[in-house]
Scaffold this active site. Structure first.
Site, PDB file in Angstrom:
ATOM      1  N   TYR A 151       6.231  -0.329   5.760  1.00  0.00           N
ATOM      2  CA  TYR A 151       7.154  -0.956   4.813  1.00  0.00           C
ATOM      3  C   TYR A 151       8.263  -1.678   5.576  1.00  0.00           C
ATOM      4  CZ  TYR A 151      10.857  -1.253   1.292  1.00  0.00           C
ATOM      5  OH  TYR A 151      11.854  -1.696   0.462  1.00  0.00           O
ATOM      6  N   LYS A 207       9.179  -5.745   5.558  1.00  0.00           N
ATOM      7  CA  LYS A 207      10.489  -6.260   5.172  1.00  0.00           C
ATOM      8  C   LYS A 207      11.146  -7.018   6.327  1.00  0.00           C
ATOM      9  CE  LYS A 207      10.817  -5.066   0.896  1.00  0.00           C
ATOM     10  NZ  LYS A 207      10.804  -6.135  -0.139  1.00  0.00           N
TER      11      LYS A 207
END
Length: 250
Positions: free
Chosen positions: A159, A163
């Site tokens: 994740y 990002k």
């Protein structure tokens, strides 16, 4: 302050709950027409649309579908004829079946899907709105990242990688888009934020993150949304290519 959002069209992905809902409300309060996207929670998006009124359009958007971005932008253009602001807020967290333990144990189909959906989804949608913004010589891109991308978190490797990729994309896109008009691109990094969908996370980790914050508490969704709305508004005339942390000074 006049945000210059009256009559503008804003796409907010992942608007059916959490931070996305607060962001959509914030833009609507400034007079913008808001496209509310959802992946699975149509009922929640419909509730928000009723609250906003005739300046809301509900549209399904799945970040993992290659044609989803083009279809979403087409729907927005058919509705108002313009797209002035894109907020890339939707997220794919990854498989709930990911095993506990070292990140290298995550199966390939799990981590690859997390990277692809989060990076490609935001990039595809940015590519889809860019020609519209260049044609009108106005636009705002706001990509919602996370302080995990900067600070790290065990278990958040993929994740965080996804990002962090938005940061590099946004900074370069800001230079390209800025050459063709008043078009700005920024990243917002919220910390752990109180929303209407994450009470269980706040209960488990809220005290830890509150202690780290200069303000001594977690921010709520409306406080983060205020920063997003400003960056996405015409009132923002010079902040671009930046990654801005909004976490109460943690």
């Amino acid at each position: 302050m006049d945000m210059g959002l009256e009559g503008r069209t804003v796409i907010v992905t992942g608007a059916s709950g959490g931070l996305g809902r607060a962001i959509a409300r914030g833009f609507a309060a400034e007079g913008a027409s808001v496209v509310l996207t959802y992946s699975t929670s149509r009922a929640e998006a419909d509730k928000l649309a009723v609250e906003i009124g005739d300046r809301a359009l509900v549209s399904r958007y799945d970040m993992s579908e290659e044609q989803g971005a083009a279809a979403l932008v087409s729907a927005a253009l058919e509705w108002t004829g313009r797209v002035d602001v894109l907020v890339n807020n939707a997220v794919v967290w990854g498989s709930t079946a990911v095993p506990e333990g070292p990140f290298e144990r995550v199966p390939d189909d799990g981590w690859v899907a997390t990277l692809r959906a989060n990076v490609e989804g935001a990039v595809r949608l940015s590519r889809a709105v860019a020609p519209v913004m260049r044609a009108h010589r106005f636009g705002r891109l706001v990509h919602i990242s996370s302080t995990i991308a900067a600070d790290g978190m065990a278990g958040g490797e993929y994740y965080a990688a996804a990002k962090a990729a938005l940061h590099g994309f946004s900074r370069s896109a800001a230079r390209s888009l800025g050459a063709d008009g008043d078009i700005l691109s920024n990243v917002v990094l919220p910390g752990l934020t109180r929303t209407d969908t994450n009470a269980h996370i706040v209960e488990a980790a809220g005290a830890h993150y509150s202690a780290l914050a200069a303000v001594g508490r977690l921010l709520d969704a409306d406080e983060v949304a205020g920063a997003v709305v400003y960056l996405g508004s015409a009132a923002n005339t010079g902040i671009t290519g930046q990654a801005i942390t909004v976490n109460g000074g943690a």
